[in-house]
Design an enzyme around this catalytic site. Structure first.
Site, PDB file in Angstrom:
ATOM      1  N   GLU A  19      14.708 102.120 -85.836  1.00  0.00           N
ATOM      2  CA  GLU A  19      13.304 101.841 -85.299  1.00  0.00           C
ATOM      3  C   GLU A  19      13.245 100.561 -84.501  1.00  0.00           C
ATOM      4  O   GLU A  19      13.985  99.552 -84.696  1.00  0.00           O
ATOM      5  CB  GLU A  19      12.320 101.510 -86.637  1.00  0.00           C
ATOM      6  CG  GLU A  19      11.194 101.046 -86.440  1.00  0.00           C
ATOM      7  CD  GLU A  19      10.227 101.840 -85.655  1.00  0.00           C
ATOM      8  OE1 GLU A  19      10.176 103.139 -85.955  1.00  0.00           O
ATOM      9  OE2 GLU A  19       9.465 101.307 -84.565  1.00  0.00           O
ATOM     10  N   ILE A  23     -10.175 109.594 -82.241  1.00  0.00           N
ATOM     11  CA  ILE A  23     -10.007 108.304 -82.054  1.00  0.00           C
ATOM     12  C   ILE A  23     -11.409 107.673 -81.747  1.00  0.00           C
ATOM     13  O   ILE A  23     -12.190 106.556 -82.605  1.00  0.00           O
ATOM     14  CB  ILE A  23      -9.116 107.614 -81.321  1.00  0.00           C
ATOM     15  CG1 ILE A  23      -7.708 108.197 -82.065  1.00  0.00           C
ATOM     16  CG2 ILE A  23      -9.035 106.311 -81.032  1.00  0.00           C
ATOM     17  CD1 ILE A  23      -6.272 107.691 -81.039  1.00  0.00           C
ATOM     18  N   ASP A  59       4.550 113.509 -83.703  1.00  0.00           N
ATOM     19  CA  ASP A  59       3.683 113.593 -82.491  1.00  0.00           C
ATOM     20  C   ASP A  59       4.546 113.803 -80.990  1.00  0.00           C
ATOM     21  O   ASP A  59       4.254 114.443 -80.340  1.00  0.00           O
ATOM     22  CB  ASP A  59       3.091 112.072 -82.150  1.00  0.00           C
ATOM     23  CG  ASP A  59       1.793 111.981 -83.133  1.00  0.00           C
ATOM     24  OD1 ASP A  59       1.686 112.614 -84.100  1.00  0.00           O
ATOM     25  OD2 ASP A  59       1.084 110.868 -82.936  1.00  0.00           O
ATOM     26  N   ALA A  97      -0.110 112.533 -89.006  1.00  0.00           N
ATOM     27  CA  ALA A  97       0.646 111.930 -89.816  1.00  0.00           C
ATOM     28  C   ALA A  97       1.558 112.986 -90.840  1.00  0.00           C
ATOM     29  O   ALA A  97       2.766 112.914 -91.001  1.00  0.00           O
ATOM     30  CB  ALA A  97       0.439 110.675 -90.617  1.00  0.00           C
ATOM     31  N   HIS A 114     -19.447 118.848-113.452  1.00  0.00           N
ATOM     32  CA  HIS A 114     -20.925 118.244-113.008  1.00  0.00           C
ATOM     33  C   HIS A 114     -20.873 116.791-113.427  1.00  0.00           C
ATOM     34  O   HIS A 114     -20.695 116.526-114.563  1.00  0.00           O
ATOM     35  CB  HIS A 114     -21.889 118.956-113.724  1.00  0.00           C
ATOM     36  CG  HIS A 114     -23.351 118.917-113.298  1.00  0.00           C
ATOM     37  ND1 HIS A 114     -23.879 119.070-112.324  1.00  0.00           N
ATOM     38  CD2 HIS A 114     -24.290 118.186-114.049  1.00  0.00           C
ATOM     39  CE1 HIS A 114     -25.258 118.391-112.095  1.00  0.00           C
ATOM     40  NE2 HIS A 114     -25.224 117.878-113.317  1.00  0.00           N
TER      41      HIS A 114
HETATM   42  P1  NAD Z   1      -8.164 113.535 -78.539  1.00  0.00           P
HETATM   43  O1  NAD Z   1      -7.411 114.583 -77.822  1.00  0.00           O
HETATM   44  O2  NAD Z   1      -8.792 113.902 -80.130  1.00  0.00           O
HETATM   45  O3  NAD Z   1      -9.698 113.288 -77.701  1.00  0.00           O
HETATM   46  C1  NAD Z   1      -9.801 112.814 -76.802  1.00  0.00           C
HETATM   47  C2  NAD Z   1     -11.203 113.256 -75.919  1.00  0.00           C
HETATM   48  O4  NAD Z   1     -11.249 112.580 -74.466  1.00  0.00           O
HETATM   49  C3  NAD Z   1     -11.230 114.691 -75.736  1.00  0.00           C
HETATM   50  O5  NAD Z   1     -12.390 115.270 -76.371  1.00  0.00           O
HETATM   51  C4  NAD Z   1     -11.319 114.835 -74.184  1.00  0.00           C
HETATM   52  O6  NAD Z   1     -12.218 115.898 -73.826  1.00  0.00           O
HETATM   53  C5  NAD Z   1     -11.833 113.225 -73.882  1.00  0.00           C
HETATM   54  N1  NAD Z   1     -11.567 113.192 -72.524  1.00  0.00           N
HETATM   55  C6  NAD Z   1     -10.266 113.182 -71.700  1.00  0.00           C
HETATM   56  N2  NAD Z   1     -10.796 112.868 -70.445  1.00  0.00           N
HETATM   57  C7  NAD Z   1     -11.945 112.516 -70.379  1.00  0.00           C
HETATM   58  C8  NAD Z   1     -12.487 111.764 -69.244  1.00  0.00           C
HETATM   59  N3  NAD Z   1     -12.082 111.665 -67.916  1.00  0.00           N
HETATM   60  N4  NAD Z   1     -13.708 111.428 -69.427  1.00  0.00           N
HETATM   61  C9  NAD Z   1     -14.577 111.688 -70.715  1.00  0.00           C
HETATM   62  N5  NAD Z   1     -14.055 112.143 -71.824  1.00  0.00           N
HETATM   63  C10 NAD Z   1     -12.509 112.486 -71.593  1.00  0.00           C
HETATM   64  O7  NAD Z   1      -7.670 112.200 -78.540  1.00  0.00           O
HETATM   65  P2  NAD Z   1      -7.806 111.004 -79.445  1.00  0.00           P
HETATM   66  O8  NAD Z   1      -9.102 110.879 -79.919  1.00  0.00           O
HETATM   67  O9  NAD Z   1      -7.226 109.837 -78.133  1.00  0.00           O
HETATM   68  O10 NAD Z   1      -6.490 111.051 -80.617  1.00  0.00           O
HETATM   69  C11 NAD Z   1      -5.286 111.288 -80.126  1.00  0.00           C
HETATM   70  C12 NAD Z   1      -4.622 112.071 -81.144  1.00  0.00           C
HETATM   71  O11 NAD Z   1      -4.253 111.216 -82.532  1.00  0.00           O
HETATM   72  C13 NAD Z   1      -5.213 113.458 -81.419  1.00  0.00           C
HETATM   73  O12 NAD Z   1      -4.525 114.476 -81.604  1.00  0.00           O
HETATM   74  C14 NAD Z   1      -5.758 113.074 -82.740  1.00  0.00           C
HETATM   75  O13 NAD Z   1      -5.960 114.222 -83.701  1.00  0.00           O
HETATM   76  C15 NAD Z   1      -4.906 112.067 -83.768  1.00  0.00           C
HETATM   77  N6  NAD Z   1      -5.749 111.232 -84.553  1.00  0.00           N
HETATM   78  C16 NAD Z   1      -5.970 111.762 -85.637  1.00  0.00           C
HETATM   79  C17 NAD Z   1      -6.642 110.820 -86.616  1.00  0.00           C
HETATM   80  C18 NAD Z   1      -7.209 111.486 -87.814  1.00  0.00           C
HETATM   81  O14 NAD Z   1      -6.836 112.618 -88.141  1.00  0.00           O
HETATM   82  N7  NAD Z   1      -8.158 111.060 -88.660  1.00  0.00           N
HETATM   83  C19 NAD Z   1      -7.182 109.680 -86.070  1.00  0.00           C
HETATM   84  C20 NAD Z   1      -6.650 109.069 -84.936  1.00  0.00           C
HETATM   85  C21 NAD Z   1      -5.804 109.863 -84.052  1.00  0.00           C
END
Ligand code: NAD
Length: 450
Positions: A32, A177, A305, A313, A436
């Site tokens: 790491e 996110i 990833d 995760a 319940h």
């Molecule tokens: P995402 O792919 O989920 O969302 C990115 C968003 O940005 C999309 O909806 C896309 O259409 C939009 N976008 C792209 N280009 C754009 C533009 N030019 N203008 C406006 N909108 C635009 O990515 P994320 O939210 O960055 O998350 C990254 C990864 O991390 C995802 O695969 C997500 O599942 C994972 N993640 C999961 C969790 C969870 O499970 N709770 C939490 C955080 C991240």
């Protein structure tokens, strides 16, 4: 040094796999370059959940009078919020370090790159193994637009260490996110605007659900513009404001903010691995793997990833187990197609299995039924009436999917996830008793609708 397996990366794909491999009697060298725990523990799931807890408290305080608590006066020390988050992360990193103290695990600090297909170089030292698992995760992506490097334009990594609450926060991307931070900073008092390129927020989720989530966001004062294609970001010379320009229905519009969060996805972290030299096939989406997580070099695996299959995760951890089972020549019953996922907004969103849209695309005949949190005693007592549960079944009643939106959805989803995993029907589900008063009864009520 030689071991049975080398694992590159100590995130949930790497460290969990190392522990599991050691449990199965294999010697492991895990490498790491940063702190153990990966994105999830250091700059993803865990620190955001610490912020979420603060945000939930702020939400409760906003409604204190409904609970008979009047004339509350308090100050909000954001520095303390960040400190608490750092302490949570520190505690859990210590936990992972402790797990690495297994006699079959050698933990190496440094950046790994392939020397050849059985040898990895770290700090000038050579490490060899019969099998190698790449679990290097992903990195934040920036839109390739003018202004992406301006100060104040940050990603999910930097926002966790921000030293103040932005007055006006513009979030580009309404994915997982983007929406989690929209919820958090809205609760902290920022004026939040979200710009999303697609027609819906959380584009891959059930649309019924995302429409309701959007309404709930708007009610809280979060501004969301869909079909907004962000073009550039400028900094005003007079007052230092960031001006985000985007195209909306053929017109150029602007969003003014003091902080811009780029939340437009993540990219596979492969840059320093030297993959091309050992001819490992990868694309911008990640390292190509088969269902056993093998790359085109059969003794080299890629999990989490970095293979771009599912950026969660828990997906990384289970993909790691699949790789270990394959190395040991064992079959398993892990179903990666039944992958629960949760979004920690207010209220939470959780989903598993097929959506209505996917059923239609695949030509699967389905039934969809719904139940509502507003009819649930516990939800009303908690003052959390917002939300619904939708269950889909096929023509034989077999449960295909569940889409939840409401308090504790992230915890509730696992009931249906387990049922889908075991091929349960809604008829069988109807006979299962739920205590319940619990939020789980929202799911039970949904089952009764079939
Ligand atoms: P995402 O792919 O989920 O969302 C990115 C968003 O940005 C999309 O909806 C896309 O259409 C939009 N976008 C792209 N280009 C754009 C533009 N030019 N203008 C406006 N909108 C635009 O990515 P994320 O939210 O960055 O998350 C990254 C990864 O991390 C995802 O695969 C997500 O599942 C994972 N993640 C999961 C969790 C969870 O499970 N709770 C939490 C955080 C991240």
């Amino acid at each position: 040094m030689n071991s049975d397996i080398i694992i590159i990366g100590a995130g949930p794909g790497g460290y969990e796999t190392a522990v599991y491999a050691a449990k199965r009697g294999l010697s492991v060298t895990i490498i790491e370059s940063e702190k153990p725990g990966g994105t999830c523990l250091n700059e993803g799931c865990i620190p955001t959940k610490s912020f979420c807890r603060n945000a939930a408290l702020m939400e409760d305080l906003k409604h204190a009078e409904q609970f008979g608590i009047n004339d509350l006066s308090y100050t909000f020390d954001f520095k303390k919020v960040v400190e608490r988050k750092n302490e949570v992360v520190r505690t859990l990193v210590q936990g992972v370090k402790f797990l690495m103290k297994n006699k079959l695990i050698t933990y190496v600090q440094g950046k790994a790159s392939f020397k050849n297909e059985n040898t990895v170089l770290v700090n000038g030292e050579e490490y060899t193994a019969k099998n190698i698992i790449i679990a290097t995760g992903s990195v934040t992506k920036y839109l390739p637009i003018e202004g992406k490097s301006l100060s104040g334009v940050i990603t999910s990594k930097e926002i966790l260490d921000i030293d103040h609450i932005p007055e006006r926060l513009c979030i580009i991307g309404a994915g997982v996110i983007g929406l989690e931070f929209a919820s958090i900073f809205n609760a902290f008092g920022s004026k939040v605007t979200v710009l999303e390129y697609m027609k819906e927020i959380l584009p891959s989720f059930d649309t019924d659900l995302t429409k309701r989530l959007k309404q709930s966001f708007v009610k809280k004062g979060i501004e969301i513009t869909n079909q907004a294609a962000v073009q550039k970001i400028n900094k005003s010379e007079t007052d230092g404001e960031l001006v985000v320009s985007y195209e909306f229905k053929g017109e150029t519009k602007e969003c003014i903010a003091d902080t811009v969060l780029m939340a437009v996805g993540r990219a596979a972290n492969v840059d320093s691995l030297n993959l091309s030299d050992i001819n490992i096939a990868f694309s911008p989406k990640g390292i190509e793997v088969n269902e056993s997580m093998q790359t085109n070099r059969p003794h080299i695996y890629a999990v989490g990833d970095v293979n771009g299959k599912c950026l969660l995760a828990h997906a990384a951890t289970f993909q790691g187990m699949i790789a270990i089972h394959h190395i040991l020549g064992e079959k398993d019953n892990i179903r990666l197609d039944v992958m629960p996922s949760a979004v920690f907004t207010f209220p939470e969103v959780a989903t598993v299995g097929l959506t209505e849209e996917q059923c239609k695309e695949k030509g699967i005949a389905y039934k969809a039924k719904k139940s509502f949190f507003r009819a649930n005693g516990k939800a009303i007592s908690m003052n959390e009436p917002d939300g619904f549960c939708k269950i889909l079944s096929d023509e034989n009643g077999k449960i295909l999917g569940c889409h939840l939106f409401g308090a504790h959805a992230a915890d509730l989803i696992h009931e249906i996830s387990s049922l889908i995993n075991k091929g349960t029907t809604v008829q069988e589900f109807k006979d299962m008793i739920h205590a319940h008063p619990t939020l789980s009864e929202v799911i039970q009520e949904c089952g009764k609708e079939f």
